[in-house]
Write an enzyme that holds these catalytic residues in place. Structure first.
Site, PDB file in Angstrom:
ATOM      1  N   GLU A 253       7.363   1.136  -0.263  1.00  0.00           N
ATOM      2  CA  GLU A 253       8.020   1.744  -1.424  1.00  0.00           C
ATOM      3  C   GLU A 253       9.428   2.201  -1.052  1.00  0.00           C
ATOM      4  O   GLU A 253      10.395   1.878  -1.722  1.00  0.00           O
ATOM      5  CB  GLU A 253       7.192   2.920  -1.964  1.00  0.00           C
ATOM      6  CG  GLU A 253       7.818   3.549  -3.207  1.00  0.00           C
ATOM      7  CD  GLU A 253       6.931   4.579  -3.910  1.00  0.00           C
ATOM      8  OE1 GLU A 253       5.710   4.567  -3.719  1.00  0.00           O
ATOM      9  OE2 GLU A 253       7.486   5.394  -4.670  1.00  0.00           O
TER      10      GLU A 253
ATOM     11  N   ARG B  16       1.812  15.568  -6.144  1.00  0.00           N
ATOM     12  CA  ARG B  16       0.564  14.892  -6.542  1.00  0.00           C
ATOM     13  C   ARG B  16      -0.651  15.558  -5.896  1.00  0.00           C
ATOM     14  O   ARG B  16      -1.714  15.637  -6.507  1.00  0.00           O
ATOM     15  CB  ARG B  16       0.618  13.389  -6.243  1.00  0.00           C
ATOM     16  CG  ARG B  16      -0.440  12.599  -6.972  1.00  0.00           C
ATOM     17  CD  ARG B  16      -0.253  11.097  -6.849  1.00  0.00           C
ATOM     18  NE  ARG B  16       0.593  10.521  -7.885  1.00  0.00           N
ATOM     19  CZ  ARG B  16       0.176  10.178  -9.111  1.00  0.00           C
ATOM     20  NH1 ARG B  16      -1.081  10.347  -9.460  1.00  0.00           N
ATOM     21  NH2 ARG B  16       1.011   9.656  -9.980  1.00  0.00           N
TER      22      ARG B  16
ATOM     23  N   PHE C 140      -1.040   8.578  -2.813  1.00  0.00           N
ATOM     24  CA  PHE C 140       0.217   9.342  -2.843  1.00  0.00           C
ATOM     25  C   PHE C 140       0.003  10.856  -2.899  1.00  0.00           C
ATOM     26  O   PHE C 140       0.478  11.538  -3.784  1.00  0.00           O
ATOM     27  CB  PHE C 140       1.008   8.866  -4.079  1.00  0.00           C
ATOM     28  CG  PHE C 140       2.489   9.117  -4.035  1.00  0.00           C
ATOM     29  CD1 PHE C 140       3.336   8.318  -3.293  1.00  0.00           C
ATOM     30  CD2 PHE C 140       3.060  10.160  -4.757  1.00  0.00           C
ATOM     31  CE1 PHE C 140       4.707   8.530  -3.269  1.00  0.00           C
ATOM     32  CE2 PHE C 140       4.436  10.387  -4.746  1.00  0.00           C
ATOM     33  CZ  PHE C 140       5.259   9.568  -3.997  1.00  0.00           C
TER      34      PHE C 140
ATOM     35  N   ARG D 262      -1.094   4.612  -0.919  1.00  0.00           N
ATOM     36  CA  ARG D 262      -2.129   4.498  -1.949  1.00  0.00           C
ATOM     37  C   ARG D 262      -2.841   5.830  -2.220  1.00  0.00           C
ATOM     38  O   ARG D 262      -3.612   6.304  -1.391  1.00  0.00           O
ATOM     39  CB  ARG D 262      -3.138   3.439  -1.508  1.00  0.00           C
ATOM     40  CG  ARG D 262      -3.924   2.802  -2.621  1.00  0.00           C
ATOM     41  CD  ARG D 262      -4.696   1.620  -2.058  1.00  0.00           C
ATOM     42  NE  ARG D 262      -5.217   0.761  -3.118  1.00  0.00           N
ATOM     43  CZ  ARG D 262      -5.829  -0.395  -2.889  1.00  0.00           C
ATOM     44  NH1 ARG D 262      -5.990  -0.833  -1.673  1.00  0.00           N
ATOM     45  NH2 ARG D 262      -6.263  -1.122  -3.902  1.00  0.00           N
TER      46      ARG D 262
ATOM     47  N   PHE E   9       0.815  -1.225   0.000  1.00  0.00           N
ATOM     48  CA  PHE E   9       0.000   0.000   0.000  1.00  0.00           C
ATOM     49  C   PHE E   9       0.846   1.270   0.000  1.00  0.00           C
ATOM     50  O   PHE E   9       0.388   2.313   0.477  1.00  0.00           O
ATOM     51  CB  PHE E   9      -0.970  -0.006   1.201  1.00  0.00           C
ATOM     52  CG  PHE E   9      -1.827  -1.243   1.279  1.00  0.00           C
ATOM     53  CD1 PHE E   9      -2.765  -1.509   0.292  1.00  0.00           C
ATOM     54  CD2 PHE E   9      -1.680  -2.150   2.318  1.00  0.00           C
ATOM     55  CE1 PHE E   9      -3.554  -2.657   0.342  1.00  0.00           C
ATOM     56  CE2 PHE E   9      -2.457  -3.306   2.371  1.00  0.00           C
ATOM     57  CZ  PHE E   9      -3.394  -3.559   1.388  1.00  0.00           C
TER      58      PHE E   9
ATOM     59  N   GLU F 209      -4.744   2.510  -7.333  1.00  0.00           N
ATOM     60  CA  GLU F 209      -4.999   3.599  -6.400  1.00  0.00           C
ATOM     61  C   GLU F 209      -6.315   4.362  -6.614  1.00  0.00           C
ATOM     62  O   GLU F 209      -6.959   4.759  -5.641  1.00  0.00           O
ATOM     63  CB  GLU F 209      -3.848   4.616  -6.449  1.00  0.00           C
ATOM     64  CG  GLU F 209      -2.525   4.059  -5.982  1.00  0.00           C
ATOM     65  CD  GLU F 209      -1.394   5.001  -6.334  1.00  0.00           C
ATOM     66  OE1 GLU F 209      -1.021   5.070  -7.525  1.00  0.00           O
ATOM     67  OE2 GLU F 209      -0.898   5.685  -5.432  1.00  0.00           O
TER      68      GLU F 209
HETATM   69  N1  MTE Z   1      -3.678  -4.164  -3.477  1.00  0.00           N
HETATM   70  C1  MTE Z   1      -3.316  -5.058  -2.526  1.00  0.00           C
HETATM   71  N2  MTE Z   1      -4.043  -6.174  -2.367  1.00  0.00           N
HETATM   72  N3  MTE Z   1      -2.222  -4.837  -1.733  1.00  0.00           N
HETATM   73  C2  MTE Z   1      -1.462  -3.702  -1.847  1.00  0.00           C
HETATM   74  O1  MTE Z   1      -0.484  -3.526  -1.114  1.00  0.00           O
HETATM   75  N4  MTE Z   1      -1.137  -1.552  -3.045  1.00  0.00           N
HETATM   76  C3  MTE Z   1      -1.788  -0.485  -3.796  1.00  0.00           C
HETATM   77  C4  MTE Z   1      -2.523  -1.053  -5.012  1.00  0.00           C
HETATM   78  N5  MTE Z   1      -3.331  -2.181  -4.637  1.00  0.00           N
HETATM   79  C5  MTE Z   1      -1.839  -2.727  -2.847  1.00  0.00           C
HETATM   80  C6  MTE Z   1      -2.962  -3.031  -3.655  1.00  0.00           C
HETATM   81  C7  MTE Z   1      -0.874   0.557  -4.261  1.00  0.00           C
HETATM   82  S1  MTE Z   1      -0.417   1.791  -3.193  1.00  0.00           S
HETATM   83  C8  MTE Z   1      -0.425   0.606  -5.558  1.00  0.00           C
HETATM   84  S2  MTE Z   1       0.539   1.880  -6.107  1.00  0.00           S
HETATM   85  C9  MTE Z   1      -0.747  -0.453  -6.521  1.00  0.00           C
HETATM   86  O2  MTE Z   1      -1.546  -1.476  -5.939  1.00  0.00           O
HETATM   87  C10 MTE Z   1       0.545  -1.055  -7.040  1.00  0.00           C
HETATM   88  O3  MTE Z   1       0.342  -2.105  -7.895  1.00  0.00           O
HETATM   89  P1  MTE Z   1      -0.041  -1.932  -9.442  1.00  0.00           P
HETATM   90  O4  MTE Z   1       0.757  -0.793  -9.974  1.00  0.00           O
HETATM   91  O5  MTE Z   1       0.347  -3.226 -10.019  1.00  0.00           O
HETATM   92  O6  MTE Z   1      -1.505  -1.665  -9.482  1.00  0.00           O
HETATM   93  N1  HPA Z   2       3.514   7.591  -6.932  1.00  0.00           N
HETATM   94  C1  HPA Z   2       4.211   6.714  -6.184  1.00  0.00           C
HETATM   95  N2  HPA Z   2       5.493   6.818  -5.976  1.00  0.00           N
HETATM   96  C2  HPA Z   2       6.143   7.837  -6.548  1.00  0.00           C
HETATM   97  C3  HPA Z   2       5.473   8.768  -7.337  1.00  0.00           C
HETATM   98  C4  HPA Z   2       4.093   8.644  -7.544  1.00  0.00           C
HETATM   99  O1  HPA Z   2       3.454   9.447  -8.224  1.00  0.00           O
HETATM  100  N3  HPA Z   2       6.374   9.672  -7.763  1.00  0.00           N
HETATM  101  C5  HPA Z   2       7.549   9.288  -7.237  1.00  0.00           C
HETATM  102  N4  HPA Z   2       7.421   8.187  -6.491  1.00  0.00           N
HETATM  103 MO1  MOS Z   3       1.433   3.115  -4.228  1.00  0.00          MO
HETATM  104  S1  MOS Z   3       1.281   4.610  -2.820  1.00  0.00           S
HETATM  105  O1  MOS Z   3       2.093   4.295  -5.368  1.00  0.00           O
HETATM  106  O2  MOS Z   3       2.759   2.294  -3.638  1.00  0.00           O
END
Ligand code: MTE
Ligand code: HPA
Ligand code: MOS
Length: 773
Positions: free
Chosen positions: A246, A324, A358, A356, A242, A727
Site C-alpha cells: 500500500e 481502526r 489494518f 490485511r 496484503f 479483510e
Molecule cells: N487476496 C489475495 N489473494 N492477495 C492479496 O494480496 N490482499 C488483501 C485482500 N485479499 C490480498 C487478498 C487485502 S489487505 C485487501 S485490503 C483486499 O484484498 C484488497 O482488495 P479488494 O479491496 O479488492 O478486496
Molecule cells: N485501510 C487501509 N488503508 C487505509 C485505511 C484503511 O482503513 N485508512 C487509510 N489507509
Molecule cells: Mo489492505 S491492509 O487494506 O491493503
C-alpha cells in the site's frame, strides 16, 4: 438466476453478476503464464539495482565510501540522498519520511543508498562492498520502553464514550489483563519490484508492484523534481500485496526511477526476500492493557484499554491503523462506557504498515481476550457472555465512536454457525475427551466479527473507471483498482458485462495505469470492488443510456422497450447485435466511451473528537474452530473450522469463498506460527521461510466448512448490493487462538495465560502455568 435489485431497471436478470466465475488469470497463474513485472521482457541496456541497507538499528551516519563498488566491472553507479534532484520524500500521509537516510539510520535495513549494475548479482555484490561510516547509538527496541519515555511518532488517539471511571467503580466485578500480540510479515510470493523506463523529454514510465499506483506516480515525480504528468505508473498484477504494497512500493519505485533518471537507462529493482523483510514494514505488534467492569452475567459496563503499538521508526500509516484498532475494539459488543487509547510507540525497528485488517485484528483479539477472560473468571460460558453483550435491542446499537449499527446480523450469523458446526454435541465430546486425556487436550471456540467497510480517512473513498465500447461490440475496461490475486478484475468485469448483458470475455481487463484513471486511492480497506465496481457501473450505464436512445430511434419505439440480453439488443421481437448497435451509434457520432467516478455516500469522521460515521456499512461473520494441543510439546493443530460470512449479494461467490479461506488461514498464521524475532541489537533474525513460519497447505484445517450467508443483500446501495470480503475473514482466524485457550483452560479450569502468537514455546509456557508449574 436472481432478479436484479440494481439501480438500473433495464437489467432484468442477473446473468453474470452473482455467478461463481473463476479468476480471470486462474489458468495463467497455475501455468506460469501470468506476467509479473519480473517476467516482462527487458529492454536493451537495462540496469539492475540493489540497496545499501543499514546493518545497525540505530546510528549516526557519517557517510560511506563506494569506491570499491564503483571499481567493480559492470557497476553503473551509486546514489544516495544528496543525489536526489527533487525531494527525498516517500511518506504516504506526512512529510519528512525519507527514501534515503540522511544523517541518522534508525532501523536495521534502513535504506542508505542504491547501487546499479548490469545484472542483479553484480548489483547485490557491489552493494555489500559499499563501506559505511556509522557511529552506533543505543537503540530503543521495546515498545514499553518507548512508552515510558513517551517516545511516539504521532500524538496518541482516544475514543471516549460515557464515563469509564464511574462504570468501573460501580461494577460488581472488575477484571484486568494484559495481552501481547505479535506482528506479521506479509510474505507475498512476489517481493517488492519496480521497473523504471525513461522516456523522451524527462518522462518516466514505472511498472511497480503496488497497490497504490497514484502514490508511486506522486512520489517518483517528487523525487525526480518533475510534474506528476511526466510520470506514469502501471501495474498489471501483483503476486500478493496484503497491505504490504500500500505505501512501501514508493521506496523501491523511487530508487529505480532515480537510477533511470540519472543514467538514462531502464532500471529494474527487485528485492531479495531478506532485504524485503528487513527494509519494508509489517503488521504492528501491540501490547494491550485492559480493565473491564462487568455485571454477574458478564455484561460489560465499562472497558478501559490502553494500546501500545509498535510504529517503528516513523509514522507511515500508523495513524489510521490505530484509528481502526480503536474503532474495532468493540467488535460485536455494545460497550456503554469506553476509553480506548492508542500510542504510536517509536522504536528502532522498521516502520510498520498496512496489513490485511489494518489494526482491526489487534482490536478484535483484545476484546475477544477480554470476553474469554471475563467468562472464565466468572465461570460462565464464553458464548453466553458474547451473547449478552451483542449489539441489539437489549443492549444498544451505538458504537463508542458514534456510529449506529443499523444492519446488525450478529444473532443470525452466530446462531447459524453454532448450528452447522454442531456445537452442543462437539462441546460435550471434547469435554469428555479432555476428562480422559491428560496429554492431548482439545479446545473449541466460536467468535463473531463485525468489520467496518470504508477507508477511515473519508477522502480516500472515491474511485474512477474508464470504459470504451469498440465498433465490434468488444469492451475495454480500466479502473483505479489493482489486482493482487483477490479477484478484483474479474468482479469489475462482471459488473460491466452485466450492464451490457454481454459475455464476460467481451470485456477486456487491462493494467491499472495512472494515465488512464487519475488520482486513485490505494486498493485497500477491502473497498476495491465497492469503489471501482461502482465507478465502472456508472461509466457503463452512461454509455448504455446513449446506446439505448440510438436503439429506440432505430426500432422506432420508446426507450423502455429496449432490452439487452445475451449480446443482443431487443425491441419486442426485433433485435440487433450489441456490436451492430455500437456501429449505429458511432455512425450517429455518439460517444461510446465514458469515465465514471464514484464517492461513497453517508460517511464522515472527525479525527479530533474521534466520532462520526467512518464506515458505510459493516460486514459480519462468525467461526467455530476446534484444536488439539499437545501439552508435552506445545504443538497445536486446527482440526476443524466452520465459517459463515456475510458478503451481501456476492458479485462472485467463488472468489469470495477463496478470499474467506485464504484470509482465515492467514489470520490463523498470525495467532499461531508466525513470529518475528529481533535480537538484542535490533536485528531481525526471522528473514526467510526457514526461520519465519507461515501456514502451509498441511496447516489448513482438514475439515474446513466455509459458507456464505444466503440471500442477504447489503442494505446500503453498493454495487449490486454486494459487500466487501478481502479483510474481514482474516479476523475469524482468531477463533483458533481462542480454541487453544479453551484447550489450556481445560487443564485447570482457570484463565489461560496465553499471548499471541501461540507458538509451541508460548503454548508450553501457558500449559506450565496452568499446571501450576
Ligand atoms: N487476496 C489475495 N489473494 N492477495 C492479496 O494480496 N490482499 C488483501 C485482500 N485479499 C490480498 C487478498 C487485502 S489487505 C485487501 S485490503 C483486499 O484484498 C484488497 O482488495 P479488494 O479491496 O479488492 O478486496
Ligand atoms: N485501510 C487501509 N488503508 C487505509 C485505511 C484503511 O482503513 N485508512 C487509510 N489507509
Ligand atoms: Mo489492505 S491492509 O487494506 O491493503
Amino acid at each position: 438466476m436472481t432478479i436484479s435489485r440494481s439501480a438500473d431497471a433495464k437489467i432484468v436478470q442477473r446473468s453474470i453478476v452473482g455467478k461463481g466465475i473463476a479468476h480471470d488469470s486462474a489458468a495463467r497463474h497455475v501455468a506460469g503464464e501470468a506476467n509479473y513485472i519480473d517476467d516482462m521482457p527487458e529492454l536493451p541496456g537495462t540496469l539492475h539495482a540493489a540497496f545499501v541497507l543499514s546493518p545497525v538499528a540505530h546510528g549516526q551516519l557519517h557517510g560511506f565510501d563506494a569506491s570499491e563498488a564503483l571499481a567493480m566491472d559492470g557497476v553503473a553507479g551509486v546514489w544516495a540522498a544528496k543525489d536526489i534532484p527533487g525531494h527525498n520524500e516517500v511518506g504516504p500521509i506526512l512529510h519528512g519520511e525519507t527514501l534515503f537516510a540522511e544523517d541518522i539510520v534508525d532501523h536495521e535495513g534502513r535504506v542508505i543508498a542504491v547501487v546499479a549494475a548490469r545484472d542483479f548479482e553484480t548489483a547485490y555484490r557491489a552493494a555489500k562492498k559499499v563501506k559505511l561510516d556509522i557511529e552506533t547509538l543505543e537503540p530503543v527496541l521495546d515498545i514499553e520502553e518507548a512508552h515510558r519515555r513517551k517516545s511516539y511518532v504521532l500524538p496518541s488517539q482516544e475514543v471516549i464514550e460515557g464515563d469509564v471511571e464511574t462504570a468501573l467503580a460501580g461494577a460488581p466485578h472488575v477484571i484486568a489483563g494484559k495481552l501481547r500480540m505479535g506482528g506479521q510479515d506479509h510474505f507475498y510470493l512476489e517481493t517488492h519490484i519496480a521497473y523504471a523506463i525513461p522516456g523522451e523529454n524527462g518522462e518516466m514510465l514505472v511498472h511497480s508492484s503496488t497497490q497504490h499506483p497514484t502514490e508511486v506516480q506522486h512520489h517518483v515525480a517528487g523525487i525526480l523534481g518533475i510534474h506528476a504528468n511526466a510520470v506514469e505508473c502501471q501495474v498489471r498484477r501483483m503476486g500478493g500485496g496484503f497491505g504490504g504494497k500500500e505505501s512501501q512500493p514508493t521506496i523501491i519505485a523511487g530508487a529505480a526511477a532515480l537510477v533511470a533518471a540519472k543514467t538514462g537507462k531502464p532500471c529494474k529493482m527487485r528485492l531479495k526476500r531478506r532485504d524485503d523483510m528487513i527494509a519494508t514494514g509489517k503488521r504492528h505488534d501491540y501490547i494491550a492493557n485492559w480493565k473491564a467492569g462487568v455485571d454477574n452475567r458478564g455484561r460489560i459496563l465499562g472497558l478501559d484499554v490502553e494500546y501500545l503499538a509498535r510504529a517503528g521508526n516513523l509514522p507511515d500509516l500508523t495513524g489510521p491503523v490505530i484509528t481502526r484498532t480503536l474503532t474495532h475494539t468493540d467488535n460485536s459488543y455494545f460497550i456503554p462506557n469506553a476509553r480506548f487509547i492508542g500510542h504510536a510507540c517509536k522504536t528502532n525497528t522498521v516502520s510498520n504498515t498496512a496489513f490485511r485488517g489494518f489494526g482491526g485484528p489487534q482490536g478484535i483479539i483484545t476484546i475477544e481476550a477480554v470476553i474469554d477472560t471475563v467468562a472464565r473468571e466468572l465461570k460462565l460460558d464464553p458464548n453466553a457472555v458474547r451473547a449478552v453483550n451483542y449489539y441489539g435491542d437489549e443492549t444498544g446499537d451505538m458504537t463508542p465512536y458514534g456510529q449506529q449499527v443499523e444492519d446488525n446480523r450478529l444473532v443470525e450469523v452466530t446462531d447459524a454457525v453454532l448450528g452447522s458446526a454442531e456445537w452442543e454435541r462437539r462441546r460435550a465430546e471434547i469435554d469428555a475427551h479432555n476428562a480422559a486425556n491428560p496429554v492431548i487436550r482439545r479446545g473449541l471456540a466460536m467468535m463473531p466479527i463485525k468489520f467496518g467497510i470504508s477507508f477511515n480517512l473519508t477522502s480516500l473513498n472515491q474511485a474512477g473507471a474508464l470504459v470504451h465500447v469498440y465498433l465490434d461490440g468488444s469492451i475495454f475496461l480500466n479502473h483505479g483498482g489493482t489486482e493482487m490475486g483477490q479477484g478484483l478484475f474479474v468482479k469489475v468485469a462482471q459488473v460491466v458485462a452485466e450492464v451490457f448483458q454481454v459475455e464476460l470475455d467481451m470485456v477486456r481487463i487491462s493494467s491499472t495505469a495512472t494515465g488512464k484513471v487519475p488520482n486513485t486511492s490505494a486498493t485497500a480497506a477491502s473497498t476495491g470492488s465497492d469503489l471501482n465496481g461502482m465507478a465502472a457501473f456508472k461509466a457503463a450505464t452512461a454509455i448504455k443510456a446513449r446506446m439505448t436512445r440510438v436503439a429506440a430511434e432505430h426500432f422506432d419505439v420508446e426507450e423502455d422497450v429496449i432490452i439487452y440480453r445475451e449480446g443482443r439488443v431487443h425491441a419486442d421481437n426485433r433485435s440487433v447485435s450489441f456490436g451492430e448497435l455500437a456501429k449505429m451509434a458511432w455512425a450517429k457520432r455518439i460517444q461510446l466511451s465514458e469515465a465514471g467516478h464514484y464517492a461513497t455516500p453517508k460517511i464522515h469522521w472527525d479525527g479530533k473528537t474521534m466520532k462520526g460515521r467512518p464506515f458505510f456499512y459493516f460486514s459480519y461473520g462468525a467461526a467455530v474452530a476446534e484444536v488439539a494441543v499437545d501439552t508435552l510439546t506445545g504443538e497445536t493443530r486446527c482440526l476443524r473450522a466452520d465459517i459463515l460470512q456475510d458478503v451481501g449479494s456476492p458479485l462472485n461467490p467463488a472468489i469470495d469463498l477463496g478470499q474467506i479461506e485464504g484470509a482465515f488461514v492467514q489470520g490463523m498464521g498470525w495467532v499461531t506460527c508466525e513470529e518475528l524475532w529481533w535480537d538484542k541489537s535490533g536485528r531481525l533474525r526471522t528473514v526467510g521461510p526457514s526461520t519465519y513460519k507461515i501456514p502451509g497447505s498441511r496447516d489448513v484445517p482438514p475439515e474446513f466448512n466455509v459458507r456464505i450467508l444466503d440471500n442477504m443483500p447489503n442494505r446500503e446501495e453498493t454495487v449490486f448490493r454486494s459487500k466487501a470480503i478481502g479483510e474481514p475473514p482474516l479476523m475469524l482466524g482468531i477463533s483458533v487462538w481462542l480454541a487453544i485457550r479453551d484447550a489450556i483452560a481445560s487443564i485447570h479450569g482457570g484463565v489461560p495465560q496465553l499471548d499471541s502468537p501461540a507458538t509451541p514455546e508460548e503454548v508450553l509456557r501457558a500449559v506450565r502455568v496452568a499446571q501450576g508449574g
